[in-house]
Design a protein around this motif. Sequence first.
Motif, PDB file in Angstrom:
ATOM      1  N   ARG A 329       0.807  -1.220   0.000  1.00 48.58           N
ATOM      2  CA  ARG A 329       0.000   0.000   0.000  1.00 48.58           C
ATOM      3  C   ARG A 329       0.844   1.275   0.000  1.00 48.58           C
ATOM      4  N   LEU A 330       2.162   1.112  -0.078  1.00 41.18           N
ATOM      5  CA  LEU A 330       3.036   2.284  -0.103  1.00 41.18           C
ATOM      6  C   LEU A 330       3.134   2.854  -1.526  1.00 41.18           C
ATOM      7  N   ASP A 331       3.059   4.180  -1.632  1.00 43.24           N
ATOM      8  CA  ASP A 331       3.244   4.856  -2.912  1.00 43.24           C
ATOM      9  C   ASP A 331       4.606   5.552  -2.989  1.00 43.24           C
ATOM     10  N   LEU A 332       5.150   5.931  -1.837  1.00 41.83           N
ATOM     11  CA  LEU A 332       6.390   6.713  -1.819  1.00 41.83           C
ATOM     12  C   LEU A 332       7.136   6.474  -0.515  1.00 41.83           C
ATOM     13  N   ILE A 333       8.475   6.418  -0.611  1.00 44.65           N
ATOM     14  CA  ILE A 333       9.331   6.372   0.577  1.00 44.65           C
ATOM     15  C   ILE A 333      10.250   7.591   0.533  1.00 44.65           C
ATOM     16  N   ILE A 334      10.266   8.362   1.616  1.00 46.42           N
ATOM     17  CA  ILE A 334      11.222   9.454   1.771  1.00 46.42           C
ATOM     18  C   ILE A 334      12.312   8.924   2.692  1.00 46.42           C
ATOM     19  N   LEU A 335      13.515   8.765   2.145  1.00 43.59           N
ATOM     20  CA  LEU A 335      14.526   7.933   2.786  1.00 43.59           C
ATOM     21  C   LEU A 335      15.781   8.734   3.096  1.00 43.59           C
ATOM     22  N   ASP A 336      16.115   8.820   4.390  1.00 47.35           N
ATOM     23  CA  ASP A 336      17.371   9.464   4.795  1.00 47.35           C
ATOM     24  C   ASP A 336      18.546   8.571   4.394  1.00 47.35           C
ATOM     25  N   MET A 337      19.659   9.201   4.008  1.00 48.42           N
ATOM     26  CA  MET A 337      20.804   8.430   3.517  1.00 48.42           C
ATOM     27  C   MET A 337      21.625   7.792   4.631  1.00 48.42           C
ATOM     28  N   ILE A 338      21.865   8.543   5.715  1.00 45.33           N
ATOM     29  CA  ILE A 338      22.779   8.076   6.760  1.00 45.33           C
ATOM     30  C   ILE A 338      21.981   7.744   8.016  1.00 45.33           C
ATOM     31  N   MET A 339      21.883   6.448   8.330  1.00 46.50           N
ATOM     32  CA  MET A 339      21.089   5.983   9.471  1.00 46.50           C
ATOM     33  C   MET A 339      21.761   4.778  10.113  1.00 46.50           C
ATOM     34  N   PRO A 340      21.404   4.469  11.348  1.00 45.00           N
ATOM     35  CA  PRO A 340      21.948   3.261  11.995  1.00 45.00           C
ATOM     36  C   PRO A 340      21.346   1.985  11.418  1.00 45.00           C
ATOM     37  N   ARG A 341      22.013   0.882  11.711  1.00 44.68           N
ATOM     38  CA  ARG A 341      21.631  -0.476  11.305  1.00 44.68           C
ATOM     39  C   ARG A 341      21.741  -0.664   9.789  1.00 44.68           C
ATOM     40  N   LEU A 342      20.859  -0.074   9.004  1.00 42.17           N
ATOM     41  CA  LEU A 342      20.977  -0.110   7.554  1.00 42.17           C
ATOM     42  C   LEU A 342      20.972   1.317   7.030  1.00 42.17           C
ATOM     43  N   SER A 343      21.885   1.624   6.117  1.00 39.26           N
ATOM     44  CA  SER A 343      21.901   2.969   5.540  1.00 39.26           C
ATOM     45  C   SER A 343      20.766   3.124   4.532  1.00 39.26           C
ATOM     46  N   GLY A 344      20.487   4.370   4.182  1.00 31.47           N
ATOM     47  CA  GLY A 344      19.469   4.631   3.180  1.00 31.47           C
ATOM     48  C   GLY A 344      19.817   3.999   1.842  1.00 31.47           C
ATOM     49  N   LEU A 345      21.111   3.996   1.498  1.00 33.97           N
ATOM     50  CA  LEU A 345      21.530   3.410   0.230  1.00 33.97           C
ATOM     51  C   LEU A 345      21.275   1.903   0.208  1.00 33.97           C
ATOM     52  N   GLU A 346      21.511   1.229   1.331  1.00 32.68           N
ATOM     53  CA  GLU A 346      21.247  -0.211   1.403  1.00 32.68           C
ATOM     54  C   GLU A 346      19.762  -0.498   1.264  1.00 32.68           C
ATOM     55  N   VAL A 347      18.941   0.311   1.940  1.00 29.62           N
ATOM     56  CA  VAL A 347      17.488   0.140   1.827  1.00 29.62           C
ATOM     57  C   VAL A 347      17.037   0.397   0.396  1.00 29.62           C
ATOM     58  N   LEU A 348      17.575   1.451  -0.211  1.00 29.98           N
ATOM     59  CA  LEU A 348      17.227   1.793  -1.593  1.00 29.98           C
ATOM     60  C   LEU A 348      17.480   0.614  -2.528  1.00 29.98           C
ATOM     61  N   LYS A 349      18.667   0.011  -2.425  1.00 32.36           N
ATOM     62  CA  LYS A 349      19.018  -1.102  -3.308  1.00 32.36           C
ATOM     63  C   LYS A 349      18.094  -2.295  -3.090  1.00 32.36           C
ATOM     64  N   LYS A 350      17.782  -2.594  -1.825  1.00 35.35           N
ATOM     65  CA  LYS A 350      16.921  -3.741  -1.533  1.00 35.35           C
ATOM     66  C   LYS A 350      15.501  -3.515  -2.053  1.00 35.35           C
ATOM     67  N   VAL A 351      14.972  -2.298  -1.878  1.00 37.36           N
ATOM     68  CA  VAL A 351      13.616  -1.997  -2.345  1.00 37.36           C
ATOM     69  C   VAL A 351      13.561  -2.041  -3.870  1.00 37.36           C
ATOM     70  N   LYS A 352      14.561  -1.429  -4.529  1.00 39.03           N
ATOM     71  CA  LYS A 352      14.559  -1.407  -5.992  1.00 39.03           C
ATOM     72  C   LYS A 352      14.730  -2.810  -6.575  1.00 39.03           C
ATOM     73  N   SER A 353      15.445  -3.691  -5.846  1.00 40.56           N
ATOM     74  CA  SER A 353      15.672  -5.047  -6.357  1.00 40.56           C
ATOM     75  C   SER A 353      14.383  -5.865  -6.407  1.00 40.56           C
ATOM     76  N   THR A 354      13.365  -5.481  -5.644  1.00 39.12           N
ATOM     77  CA  THR A 354      12.071  -6.178  -5.646  1.00 39.12           C
ATOM     78  C   THR A 354      11.191  -5.750  -6.808  1.00 39.12           C
ATOM     79  N   ARG A 355      11.652  -4.721  -7.561  1.00 40.88           N
ATOM     80  CA  ARG A 355      10.883  -4.159  -8.677  1.00 40.88           C
ATOM     81  C   ARG A 355       9.508  -3.670  -8.229  1.00 40.88           C
ATOM     82  N   SER A 356       9.451  -3.193  -7.002  1.00 34.37           N
ATOM     83  CA  SER A 356       8.208  -2.634  -6.486  1.00 34.37           C
ATOM     84  C   SER A 356       7.878  -1.333  -7.230  1.00 34.37           C
TER      85      SER A 356
END
Length: 418
Positions: A329-356
Amino acid sequence: EREMKNLERQLLHSQKMEAVGTLAGGVAHDFNNILTGILGNLGLAMDRLPPDSDLRRYLETAGLAAERARDLTRHLLTFSRVTEPTKKPMSLAGPIQETVRLLAQALDRRIQIQAKVAKDLARIEADEGQMSQVLMNLCVNAGDAVEKRLAESPRPSGPASEHPAIVVRAANVDLPDIPDPIQNQRRPGRYVRLDVEDQGCGMDETTRSRIFEPFFTTKPIDKGTGLGLSTVYGIVRQHLGWIEVESEPDRGTRFSVYLPVTLNAPAETGDQGERFGALPGGTETILLVDDEDMIRDVGQELLESLGYQVLVAGDGQEALDRFRTDGGRLDLIILDMIMPRLSGLEVLKKVKSTRSRVKIILSSGNLLDSMAGTIPKEAAPEAFVAKPYRIQDLARIVRRVLDGQGEEERVSVKGESR
């Protein structure tokens, strides 16, 4: 042996500046997060006041002060950057005013420094950090020349010397297609001419002919490296411009920098006090991801006031968990780049890899242009937004991305495309 010692000093200085740059970048990143919260809360407060409220004037003044702090952190980030310059359409008016303001506090109080900028000043295609570096180097050089003259003659004679001054001018000039045997580097066209003029000690012809040579300096060994003007020369040449110098001993010096005008100039956006009712909204679902509580709270309140459904996450792992459970049900993610545990770049790659189908806006208090080069093409986000941003600008880019118009967008606090 003397040459080896000189090289050793240069190496140590380079290592020290690299360490200082790393520290400056970290401080600027954290401060940009704080400024985003300040600007956001000021915007929310102003929206709750009637247009004719006296309190709006105080909040707008606070907003301007926060933007000045933003400019200082931008200089810190530019100083800390080691990547290639990024050119964009810009006006020299802002860097000139900021440089003059900073130097007015640092120079000998007997020296006046002022800016005279044309109101219709055209834009140039330039790296803003490098333009600030050109201005600072030329103005510091002018300050040294005036201070040297004052040291030699604390009370110079003649009306023109009673108040030693540095004047920074910027204006549009059109150069005709006429051969110039004296200044053969001139080229016809439309330019912004930046003048830095001082009433300092001046130079003779021998000195003037060598000022752009690397490591050439007339200053004591602890006062200069001889790299300031050679750096200016290199930057100006990279920007397809040139420098002309006029100087006379005991009369002063004028540096004239010519930079070509760009036709690729984006239009300015709305004013600081625009009310949220005039901003575009929607009903889509947005996941706002940031490890700063204040930024999450401000962003959520703004987006919900515009009609959006908003979910929040405080770090990269939480964002990925949210995406796995609510991604449908998500249309948009506003994603900070530098964060603990997983960085924004890591999240970006994982989300894009699902072809969502979900779209992503990357946000950071660091220089996004340098970060963009580290993102693979298949994981490219729909847009970037640089902290600190005004919440009005966030509202606009959210709507543009959701409408499929966000590609290549870069937004700063003043809302200019970058």
